[in-house]
Design an enzyme around this catalytic site. Structure first.
Site, PDB file in Angstrom:
ATOM      1  N   LYS A  60       2.591  12.538  -4.680  1.00  0.00           N
ATOM      2  CA  LYS A  60       3.410  12.792  -5.984  1.00  0.00           C
ATOM      3  C   LYS A  60       2.663  12.467  -7.091  1.00  0.00           C
ATOM      4  O   LYS A  60       2.495  11.294  -7.561  1.00  0.00           O
ATOM      5  CB  LYS A  60       4.880  11.954  -5.800  1.00  0.00           C
ATOM      6  CG  LYS A  60       5.660  12.516  -7.019  1.00  0.00           C
ATOM      7  CD  LYS A  60       6.856  11.434  -6.909  1.00  0.00           C
ATOM      8  CE  LYS A  60       7.732  12.043  -7.951  1.00  0.00           C
ATOM      9  NZ  LYS A  60       7.284  11.755  -9.471  1.00  0.00           N
TER      10      LYS A  60
ATOM     11  N   ASP B 293     -10.509   4.071  -8.483  1.00  0.00           N
ATOM     12  CA  ASP B 293     -11.629   4.665  -9.463  1.00  0.00           C
ATOM     13  C   ASP B 293     -12.176   3.688 -10.208  1.00  0.00           C
ATOM     14  O   ASP B 293     -13.534   4.126 -10.675  1.00  0.00           O
ATOM     15  CB  ASP B 293     -10.793   5.740 -10.616  1.00  0.00           C
ATOM     16  CG  ASP B 293     -10.336   6.912  -9.757  1.00  0.00           C
ATOM     17  OD1 ASP B 293     -10.840   7.054  -8.606  1.00  0.00           O
ATOM     18  OD2 ASP B 293      -9.712   7.785 -10.393  1.00  0.00           O
TER      19      ASP B 293
ATOM     20  N   SER C 140       4.055   8.129  -5.987  1.00  0.00           N
ATOM     21  CA  SER C 140       4.222   8.113  -7.391  1.00  0.00           C
ATOM     22  C   SER C 140       3.609   7.020  -8.123  1.00  0.00           C
ATOM     23  O   SER C 140       2.268   7.090  -8.332  1.00  0.00           O
ATOM     24  CB  SER C 140       5.834   8.124  -7.740  1.00  0.00           C
ATOM     25  OG  SER C 140       5.980   8.434  -8.907  1.00  0.00           O
TER      26      SER C 140
END
Length: 540
Positions: free
Chosen positions: A308, A294, A283
Site C-alpha cells: 500500500k 534503503d 502502509s
C-alpha cells in the site's frame, strides 16, 4: 418514401434528445437522479442513506483505499488514532454469556480498585449483564464513559460473595506497542501493532527501558501492522536514522514532491537492528521498513509486505462524516513505489493473499519473480532491492502453513482455545500461581496437559470443526502453542505474554535471533545482495 422520411425525422429528434442529455452537467445529473428516485421509488427513500451510498460508490471507483466514513465510524477512527479513552483499564471476554476479566492494566483504576483476573462482572451501573447475550462492544460502551465519573460494578469472585466496587474512570491509553522485553542479555524486542499519536512516546519509553537493561541489538516486529498515522512512522524512523535522512517522499496529482526527513532525536541509531514483516505489513509500516532497508540500517526478515503506497487525507464534511481521499503516492528513499497494481476490482485487490499462497510465493522464495525494471539500489551499500508492490525482505522466511491453515483459523475464530484456557485457569489459578511464581518460570517449564488438548479436539468436533488427526504432531504442536499462549495471558497481569509464548515457535523470530548472533551474516546481508532470499529471486 414518406414513411422513411418520418422515420428519419423521429430518429433525428431522438438523436437530438440524446445529444442534449449528453451535455447535462454531471452535478445536476446526480441531483436529478436523487430526485427521481425519491419521487418514483416504491418505498420512501431518506436522503442520508442513499447519499452515503452514492459517495461510497464514487470513491470505490477511484482506488481501493479512498473511502467514506459516517459520523460514528469517523469518531471511532479518531479515537483509535488518538490512542486514549476514558475507561478503567481492563480486558474482558464473553464466556458462556458471562463477562470475565482476562486482563488488568497494572497501573489502571481497575487494579487500584482491587479487580483481579478471572473476576466475573455481573452488573454495570446497576444493569445486569449476565445472561443478556450482549456483544463485547455493548459491554465496552457501558464500562467506558466520562472521565472522572465512577462506574459501579458488581463482581463475582470464585468461592467468595459478590463484591460491589466503585471504579473511577480515567484516561486509558490504547497502546500501539503490543509488548517489549529483553530476549537475552543483549537483545531487545518490540512489537508495534499500529502507528498512532502515542507511538513515538511509547517507542521512546520502550527503548529507554530496554537500553537500561543492556540492549545493544533490537528486533522490531511489524508483522500484521496495518499502518496508521504517517507522522508516527516518521517519528519511529527518527529513532533509528541520523538527522536529515529521507524517510520517504510523496508525489501529488500535480507532480509536487514533498520530502519527509528525520530530525536527529533518535535513541538507537547505531545498534544492530532486524525488522520482521509479513504479507499483512502495510502502509506506514512499509514506509518505515522501506526507509530502514534503503539506508542499509536494518536487515528485513519475513515475506513481501502488503503493497500500500497511496496516502490518504481526511476531508471532513459538515455533519461529521469524513471522506478519506487518496492525495499522493509515496516512494522510499531509493525511489521505489510500494503500491501494488489495483486495476481490477476491489475484491480482487484484497484477495492478493490467496494468489500469493496459490502461486507458492509465501512458501518458497524460488517462486518470486521481479523484472529488471523494478531493481533499485540502497543509498549506502548500493545493494539491490525491489519495488513495484510491497517491500521484499533481505531474508525470506516461509509462512507457517499450520498457523495459517483453514482449520486453525476456524478454531481461533470460534473462541474455543480462549474458552478452554480460561476454564482451565479459573479452576487451577491458585495451583498454577504457586507453581510458577512469574512468567519466566511458566514459559520455561509449563506444558499443556494432554487432557486439555483432548478436550480441545472433542469440543472442536462438537461445533463441526474438523481438526487434523490426533496423531498429527505439527497440528498438536500448533494447538498446544495457542493454548499455552492463552493461559499465559490469563494467568499473569501485564501485556504481551501471549506473544512471548508464540515467539518461541516463530520461524521469523528464530531467524532474527540467529542473524543477530552472527555478525558475519548480519553484515553480509547489509553489504551486498547475496542473501539466500535474493539468490532465489528470478529476474526477467
Amino acid at each position: 418514401m414518406k414513411r422513411n422520411l418520418t422515420r428519419i425525422v423521429v430518429l433525428g429528434i431522438s438523436l437530438f434528445a440524446l445529444n442534449t442529455h449528453a451535455q447535462m452537467n454531471p452535478k445536476v445529473k446526480l441531483e436529478k437522479a436523487l430526485s427521481l428516485i425519491q419521487q418514483n421509488y416504491v418505498d420512501p427513500v431518506p436522503d442520508e442513506p442513499i447519499v452515503d451510498a452514492a459517495i461510497k460508490a464514487m470513491l470505490a471507483s477511484l482506488d481501493p483505499h479512498s473511502s467514506y466514513m459516517n459520523r460514528e465510524e469517523a469518531e471511532a477512527m479518531k479515537q483509535s488514532l488518538t490512542g486514549s479513552f476514558a475507561g478503567i483499564g481492563i480486558q474482558f471476554s464473553m464466556v458462556n454469556d458471562s463477562t470475565f476479566i482476562t486482563g488488568v492494566n497494572p497501573d489502571g483504576p481497575a487494579a487500584k480498585a482491587g479487580l483481579k483476573l478471572g473476576d466475573q462482572i455481573i452488573s454495570v451501573d446497576g444493569k445486569s449483564i449476565f445472561g443478556k447475550s450482549l456483544k463485547n462492544q455493548e459491554v465496552m460502551q457501558m464500562i467506558r464513559g466520562e472521565k472522572g465519573k465512577a462506574v459501579e460494578l458488581d463482581v463475582k469472585r470464585i468461592q467468595q460473595q459478590p463484591l460491589h466496587l466503585s471504579v473511577m474512570r480515567e484516561s486509558i491509553a490504547e497502546l500501539s506497542i503490543n509488548t517489549s522485553y529483553m530476549v537475552d542479555k543483549n537483545t531487545g524486542y518490540i512489537s508495534l501493532a499500529v502507528f498512532s499519536q502515542s507511538t513515538r512516546r511509547e517507542m521512546d519509553e520502550a527503548l529507554k527501558s530496554l537500553k537500561a537493561q543492556g540492549m545493544t541489538k533490537l528486533i522490531l516486529d511489524l508483522q500484521s501492522n496495518g499502518g496508521g498515522l504517517v507522522e508516527a512512522a516518521i517519528g519511529v524512523a527518527d529513532e533509528f536514522l541520523p538527522k536529515g535522512a529521507e524517510v520517504f517522499y510523496a508525489v501529488t496529482n500535480s507532480g509536487v514532491h514533498d520530502n519527509y526527513m528525520t530530525g536527529g532525536f533518535g535513541q538507537f541509531t547505531d545498534g544492530q537492528l532486524v525488522v520482521l514483516i509479513d504479507e499483512s505489513t502495510a502502509s506506514s509500516s512499509e514506509i518505515l521498513t522501506g526507509a530502514l532497508q534503503d539506508w542499509d540500517r536494518a536487515v528485513v526478515i519475513g515475506r513481501r509486505s502488503f503493497g500500500k503506497g497511496l496516502m490518504q487525507m481526511g476531508l471532513s464534511l459538515p455533519d461529521g462524516s469524513v471522506i478519506r481521499l487518496t492525495q499522493a503516492r509515496y516512494f522510499t528513499p531509493s525511489g521505489r513505489s510500494i503500491q501494488k497494481p489495483y486495476g481490477n476490482s476491489k475484491t480482487d485487490y484484497f484477495q492478493d493473499f490467496n494468489r500469493r499462497m496459490a502461486s507458492g510465493e509465501l512458501t518458497d522464495a524460488s517462486h518470486i519473480h521481479f523484472p529488471d525494471s523494478l531493481k533499485y539500489k540502497t543509498r549506502k551499500s548500493q545493494r539491490i532491492v525491489y519495488g513495484g508492490g510491497g517491500i521484499m525482505p533481505d531474508k525470506f522466511v516461509p509462512i507457517d502453513t499450520a498457523i495459517y491453515s483453514s482449520w486453525m483459523a476456524k478454531t481461533m475464530n470460534s473462541g474455543l482455545t480462549t474458552k478452554i484456557a480460561f476454564d482451565y485457569v479459573q479452576q487451577q489459578r491458585e495451583r498454577l500461581m504457586n507453581t510458577y511464581k512469574d512468567f519466566s518460570s511458566f514459559n520455561k517449564a509449563f506444558e499443556v496437559p494432554a487432557a486439555l488438548l483432548d478436550q480441545l479436539y472433542k469440543q472442536a468436533q462438537t461445533i463441526k470443526i474438523t481438526l487434523p488427526e490426533a496423531g498429527n504432531q505439527v497440528a498438536q504442536k500448533a494447538l498446544c502453542l495457542e493454548l499455552k499462549a492463552e493461559i499465559a495471558g490469563q494467568l499473569f497481569i501485564g501485556r504481551g505474554y501471549e506473544l512471548q509464548v508464540r515467539n518461541q515457535a516463530s520461524k521469523a523470530f528464530t531467524e532474527a535471533m540467529a542473524i543477530l548472533n552472527d555478525n558475519k551474516i548480519y553484515n553480509r546481508l547489509l553489504e551486498n545482495h547475496s542473501s539466500s532470499a535474493k539468490k532465489n529471486i528470478k529476474t526477467k
